[in-house]
Design a protein around this motif. Structure first.
Motif: not given
Length: 357
Positions: A176-180, A189-197, A224-233
């Motif tokens: 379940y990816f959230q950003d690339v 790429a980052i998954e919702h659970d923090g796994k990094l590909y 009630k919290d929703i979170n979205q993850k982003y990757l930045i260099v």
């Protein structure tokens, strides 16, 4: 047509490295507005508003913004194209129907969504939410140009002009990816659970993947919290993970509204893939996130901008299929934990996006 206060818009954008916000106005038809964000005065200065007529965006959804190019998806035709909004130049990427594990059958489209079994939807509906984000690693005239598509939340594919089609990036079962993002020679790429590909597309045997599970000091959040993850260099060669926390203000059948409550930022050092370390300040830098390829920028190079802030737009594709959706846009101040929202009462037909000249 452009009305630009005695200047030409390309000249203005090229001379100002500040992020600009493209706001689609109208029911998917013709007009878009680019707003310059100015944090010292009102958040949207009247003198910083420029009007663009872009009929090219009719019935299109913006799903990426990199190197001054927009990546747009046609709701009705399923095409994926790159558009330079200043020069009006188009470049074609392979269409949705060429994505791996996507099956088109007339007015029906079958695909994997969120890692579950294959589902079938009407093609027009699938075209609206199948593509989550498309990024590119350079301007399209670069010899090493490459594009990556995140689609169905569980699939990644890459494109090189020499391949002429989308190629699948290998993943584990039901991710379940959230950003690339592109980082050095790899795709991350980052998954919702923090796994990094980490994907390597340069091997002769085909793309290879390495999966990391860095330890993360995540805060406990409410249900009630929703979170979205982003990757930045970063400029110094580190990788950041930005966790955006949101709450749902309205959850009606045909109406949605979200509010960003805070951001957490973690850094993964280049030589240590075992742990994320939390950072509390960006110093003189800002982060710009949304459908654009997320970036870090030095505030000192920007007109009237302060550091230690996050500029954000809405990128929750899966929530935007309702009739009325209020996009969450604003600037978050990390020092004070405060958020200055804009245009929260506007229902745009297409999510606004940052343009980074």
């Amino acid at each position: 047509m452009m009305t630009i206060f005695n200047f030409k818009l390309p000249k203005i954008l090229n001379g100002n490295k500040a992020p600009w916000l493209l706001l689609p106005i109208g029911g998917g038809a013709a007009t878009n507005e680019a707003f310059k964000v100015d944090t010292h005065k009102e958040i949207l200065e009247e003198k910083g508003i420029y009007h663009l007529t872009l009929p090219e965006l009719q019935s299109q959804l913006i799903r990426g913004s990199c190197y001054g190019w927009l990546i747009i998806v046609s709701m009705y035709e399923g095409t994926i194209r790159m558009l330079n909004p200043m020069t009006k130049v188009f470049l074609d990427l392979p269409p949705i129907s060429d994505l791996p594990d996507v099956i088109h059958n007339g007015d029906q489209c079958s695909f994997y969504f969120r890692g579950h079994n294959m589902i079938t939807e009407e093609t027009i509906l699938a075209n609206k939410f199948l593509i989550w984000k498309v990024i590119i690693n350079s301007a399209p005239d670069d010899i090493n140009f490459m594009a990556v598509a995140l689609y169905g939340s569980s699939r990644l594919a890459f494109y090189k002009p020499s391949n002429k089609r989308w190629l699948k990036l290998p993943t584990r079962a039901r991710p379940y990816f959230q950003d690339v993002i592109f980082f050095q020679r790899w795709i991350f790429a980052i998954e919702h659970d923090g796994k990094l590909y980490r994907f390597d597309t340069m091997t002769k045997a085909g793309p290879r993947v390495t999966i990391f599970k860095p330890s993360t000091p995540f805060d406990t959040v409410t249900t009630k919290d929703i979170n979205q993850k982003y990757l930045i260099v970063t400029a110094d060669g580190s990788l950041l993970m930005v966790v955006r926390h949101l709450i749902n203000l309205i959850c009606e059948e045909e109406e949605r509204s979200y509010k960003t409550t805070k951001f957490d930022i973690y850094e993964l050092k280049e030589n240590n893939s075992n742990a994320w370390s939390r950072i509390s300040s960006l110093g003189n830098y800002i982060l710009v996130i949304g459908f654009n390829a997320s970036v870090q920028m030095f505030a000192g190079n920007l007109l009237n901008s302060k550091g230690n802030q996050i500029y954000f737009t809405d990128s929750l594709v899966q929530e935007q299929l309702v009739e009325t959706y209020y996009h969450n846009i604003g600037i978050f101040n990390l020092e004070y934990g405060s958020c200055q929202e804009v245009l929260s009462d506007v229902n745009f037909f297409c999510p606004p996006v940052w343009i980074l000249p």
